[in-house]
Design an enzyme around this catalytic site. Sequence first.
Site, PDB file in Angstrom:
ATOM      1  CE  LYS A  41       6.674   4.657   2.344  1.00 31.61           C
ATOM      2  NZ  LYS A  41       6.478   5.701   1.343  1.00 31.61           N
ATOM      3  CD  GLU A  91       5.390  -9.104  -5.414  1.00 35.05           C
ATOM      4  OE1 GLU A  91       4.969  -8.550  -4.364  1.00 35.05           O
ATOM      5  OE2 GLU A  91       4.925  -8.857  -6.541  1.00 35.05           O
ATOM      6  N   GLY A  95       8.972   4.840  -2.231  1.00 34.47           N
ATOM      7  CA  GLY A  95       9.787   3.638  -2.432  1.00 34.47           C
ATOM      8  C   GLY A  95      10.815   3.799  -3.538  1.00 34.47           C
ATOM      9  NE  ARG A  96       7.404   6.702  -8.060  1.00 36.07           N
ATOM     10  CZ  ARG A  96       6.273   6.491  -7.410  1.00 36.07           C
ATOM     11  NH1 ARG A  96       6.090   5.356  -6.741  1.00 36.07           N
ATOM     12  NH2 ARG A  96       5.321   7.408  -7.397  1.00 36.07           N
ATOM     13  CD  GLU A 110       5.803   2.215  -8.503  1.00 38.21           C
ATOM     14  OE1 GLU A 110       6.503   2.672  -7.584  1.00 38.21           O
ATOM     15  OE2 GLU A 110       5.580   1.003  -8.616  1.00 38.21           O
ATOM     16  CG  HIS A 122      25.357  -5.820 -32.317  1.00 36.02           C
ATOM     17  ND1 HIS A 122      25.914  -5.942 -33.569  1.00 36.02           N
ATOM     18  CD2 HIS A 122      26.189  -5.019 -31.605  1.00 36.02           C
ATOM     19  CE1 HIS A 122      27.050  -5.267 -33.607  1.00 36.02           C
ATOM     20  NE2 HIS A 122      27.242  -4.695 -32.432  1.00 36.02           N
ATOM     21  CE  LYS A 143       1.256  -3.928  -4.836  1.00 36.64           C
ATOM     22  NZ  LYS A 143       1.615  -2.968  -3.793  1.00 36.64           N
TER      23      LYS A 143
HETATM   24  O1  F6P Z   1       3.838  -2.074  -5.800  1.00 35.98           O
HETATM   25  C1  F6P Z   1       4.580  -0.946  -5.984  1.00 35.98           C
HETATM   26  C2  F6P Z   1       5.399  -0.612  -4.770  1.00 35.98           C
HETATM   27  O2  F6P Z   1       4.579  -0.092  -3.777  1.00 35.98           O
HETATM   28  C3  F6P Z   1       6.517   0.357  -5.096  1.00 35.98           C
HETATM   29  O3  F6P Z   1       6.102   1.658  -5.127  1.00 35.98           O
HETATM   30  C4  F6P Z   1       7.509   0.022  -4.064  1.00 35.98           C
HETATM   31  O4  F6P Z   1       8.789   0.487  -4.399  1.00 35.98           O
HETATM   32  C5  F6P Z   1       7.413  -1.477  -4.027  1.00 35.98           C
HETATM   33  O5  F6P Z   1       6.057  -1.753  -4.245  1.00 35.98           O
HETATM   34  C6  F6P Z   1       7.895  -2.126  -2.764  1.00 35.98           C
HETATM   35  O6  F6P Z   1       7.213  -1.650  -1.654  1.00 35.98           O
HETATM   36  P1  F6P Z   1       7.720  -1.942  -0.190  1.00 35.98           P
HETATM   37  O7  F6P Z   1       9.055  -1.303  -0.029  1.00 35.98           O
HETATM   38  O8  F6P Z   1       6.698  -1.345   0.707  1.00 35.98           O
HETATM   39  O9  F6P Z   1       7.824  -3.430  -0.026  1.00 35.98           O
END
Ligand code: F6P
Length: 571
Positions: free
Chosen positions: A202, A208, A263-264, A349, A380, A508
């Site tokens: 987003k 990452e 995002g979620r 979150e 188990h 972060k």
């Molecule tokens: O670090 C948390 C977060 O902002 C989430 O809320 C989100 O889903 C994820 O990182 C990824 O964010 P983006 O889609 O902006 O890369």
Amino acid sequence: MEESILQALATHYQQMRDVPLRALFDRDPGRFARFSLSCPDLLLDYSKNRLTTETLTLLFALARAAGLEQARDGLFAGEICNWTENRPVLHPALRRHSTQPVWVNGRNIMPDIQAERERMRIFSAQFRARALLGSGGKPLTTLVNIGIGGSHLGPEMITQALQPYGASGPEVRFVGNIDGADFQEAVRDLDPAQTLFVIASKTFTTRETLVNAQTARRWLQQGGVAESDLSPHLVAVTAYPERAQTFGVDPERIFAIWEWVGGRYSWCSAIGLSVAVRVGFDHFEQLLAGAQAMDHHFCTAPLEHNMPVILALIGFWNSRFGGAETLAILPYDHSLRRLPAFLQQCDMESNGKRVDRDGQVVTGSTGPIVWGEVGSNAQHSFFQLLHQGTHRVPVDFIGCCRSPYPLEEHHLELMANFFAQSEALMRGRTAAEVEADLRASGLADEEVQRILPHRLFPGNQPSNTLLLSALTPFNLGMLIALYEMKIYVQGVLWRINSFDQWGVELGKSMARQILVESRRLLAGEAVDLSRHDGSTAGLLRCFVAGQVAPPPGALPLDPTRGVAPGPHRGG
Ligand code: F6P
């Protein structure tokens, strides 16, 4: 008002706390019918919770006093529900099919949503028809989604869950972790000439995702795709198209999402492109339709017959009064094995917050620690603790009447376990029952008394059961939306903002600083680590040196025996 209802609930809990769950069933043969609710294809049985009609009456009164109906209507009307970021929260609009306008800052967002959906339909159909070609003219056959958090967990969970619908579809893989192992494993056997990367972010700033996206570019180039020919291999989904363009994605290949999608909650936007490619756009639309059906139910059903509301109120009851700190999600369906991870982000979150709307610390716990694992595997591993441990652990059991796989006997066995576990957790096993069993097995009195405490099951673990007719796209959409709305309702009860996530920022920014320091240390520069605590600085030095040297005074390990030698070890 709210305070007086909370007080009444607290008093009521004192009357309920020692009532065994099995006694509630013994007293009321109609308990299942009274405390269950179904929409077509989805049944919620909440009768195995320690509650009565009186409990629910008080909880519904609490919800009304907390302004739940207004809050619900406000969410769907596009009010600013994410008040720390000054944004409306409109993921429900992403699954709407009506042409009724939804306004954000004077703009009707429905045409934008429909246009993006249409682009997804065309793109996924082309990919599935092998009509999209890589730089060398070969068809693209594998889609690798690069994203993390909401840009990963939803699409990955759904793609797995709908595997029977996607079995003949293109290969779709997911890379989330910045650990290079994730990328390497995902592309291990792929042909760069036939691979498409969807960079799903987003913000298009998530470290990452950007590191993995850079690695993807290099991997393509090393695999023979020239820098100037990269664009057929790259797609982006983002609310910041200019950032994707700067990265090198062709503007025609950028799918939009918007600031008003958390995002979620974004699986139902173009973030779900990987799902549409794998299972086909028609199935993706059925998923949206299922979610919309649940949204509609949430908006129109009276609170007393409203699934997300009931689920939320029970969770509130178990945590605020029952002292439960966690919620175990136990899907008895191998295809739903990533559901616990998806719901972890969605719930924790969203509701892992400690201050309310006015900045005041909330009384009691807010969102539960969500965890879980697929059944029957979980039986188990950790079920021992659920049955005989000391913690109160509410459980959501999720299962399906029918399996799409032809091994009927397996499904029967699986579901026998599904029903047995919720019954066992509820009923437990009393001393009299255990004693009778032990005596029947011929044990002497003394032995019976010695063993008895170890064989007791306290029972009274509260659980909900969600039974789906089958795991279809529509039903999965309903299930996801059920949890999303449940989480929102709980946020309203606690008066917290379920739609921001400031808590992820501190780690972060510290990682950014440590990255700079690590690089400088590795380059042999002197770096002042005094701003760190001793532990962090010490660990960082060990890491940079590539050695886990023992601190002074540590016992040396004997490599031949794997244990520290010394007189105190004896033997
Ligand atoms: O670090 C948390 C977060 O902002 C989430 O809320 C989100 O889903 C994820 O990182 C990824 O964010 P983006 O889609 O902006 O890369």
